[in-house]
Write a protein that holds these residues in place. Structure first.
Motif, PDB file in Angstrom:
ATOM      1  N   ARG A 125      45.042   5.664  29.021  1.00 22.90           N
ATOM      2  CA  ARG A 125      44.090   5.103  29.970  1.00 22.90           C
ATOM      3  C   ARG A 125      42.824   4.708  29.215  1.00 22.90           C
ATOM      4  NH1 ARG A 125      43.929   8.305  35.414  1.00 22.90           N
ATOM      5  NH2 ARG A 125      41.755   8.396  34.861  1.00 22.90           N
ATOM      6  N   SER A 159      44.778   3.334  37.049  1.00 22.94           N
ATOM      7  CA  SER A 159      46.181   3.717  36.936  1.00 22.94           C
ATOM      8  C   SER A 159      46.614   3.632  35.477  1.00 22.94           C
ATOM      9  CB  SER A 159      47.053   2.806  37.800  1.00 22.94           C
ATOM     10  OG  SER A 159      46.878   1.463  37.416  1.00 22.94           O
ATOM     11  N   ILE A 202      49.181   2.581  32.443  1.00 19.07           N
ATOM     12  CA  ILE A 202      49.965   1.380  32.169  1.00 19.07           C
ATOM     13  C   ILE A 202      51.174   1.787  31.341  1.00 19.07           C
ATOM     14  CG2 ILE A 202      49.985  -0.817  30.927  1.00 19.07           C
ATOM     15  CD1 ILE A 202      47.032  -1.114  31.642  1.00 19.07           C
ATOM     16  N   THR A 236      44.445  -3.104  34.734  1.00 14.96           N
ATOM     17  CA  THR A 236      44.078  -2.012  35.628  1.00 14.96           C
ATOM     18  C   THR A 236      42.576  -2.081  35.885  1.00 14.96           C
ATOM     19  OG1 THR A 236      44.190   0.387  36.007  1.00 14.96           O
ATOM     20  CG2 THR A 236      43.725  -0.337  33.756  1.00 14.96           C
TER      21      THR A 236
END
Length: 103
Positions: free
Chosen positions: A7, A30, A32, A79
């Motif tokens: 992240r 979120s 990936i 994201t």
């Protein structure tokens, strides 16, 4: 097998914020997941960060402040970047010193 890309985590300094809350981490909304070809090192994959304009206090935790986009093998994965904590507005009170001469 799919590899999980970490992240994104960046820190910004928020304008007009209190000293205690001005350093703000932006976290990915979120995770990936992507298939990464063997010839690409996951260490070399860095996101393109796009921040909203004019970010300043007051900001609530979880507010979307931008995006992080990874480009892997000609596919883009994006994201949202969220505020990790509340950022409080600094209320500095402007004042001036008034000199009065009594004659």
């Amino acid at each position: 097998s799919p590899e999980i890309i970490a992240r994104p985590l960046i820190q910004i300094q928020v304008q007009n914020a209190t000293k205690e809350t001005q350093d703000l981490n932006l976290i990915a909304e979120s995770s990936i997941s992507a298939l990464v070809p063997n010839e690409i090192s996951t260490d070399s994959i860095t996101p393109e960060i796009n921040l909203n304009e004019n970010i300043s206090a007051k900001i609530d935790e979880g507010t979307i402040l931008g995006t992080a986009t990874y480009k892997i093998d000609n596919t883009e994965y994006t994201t949202n970047l969220l505020a990790s904590h509340d950022v409080l507005e600094s209320f500095s009170i402007p004042f001036s010193i008034l000199n009065i001469n009594i004659i």
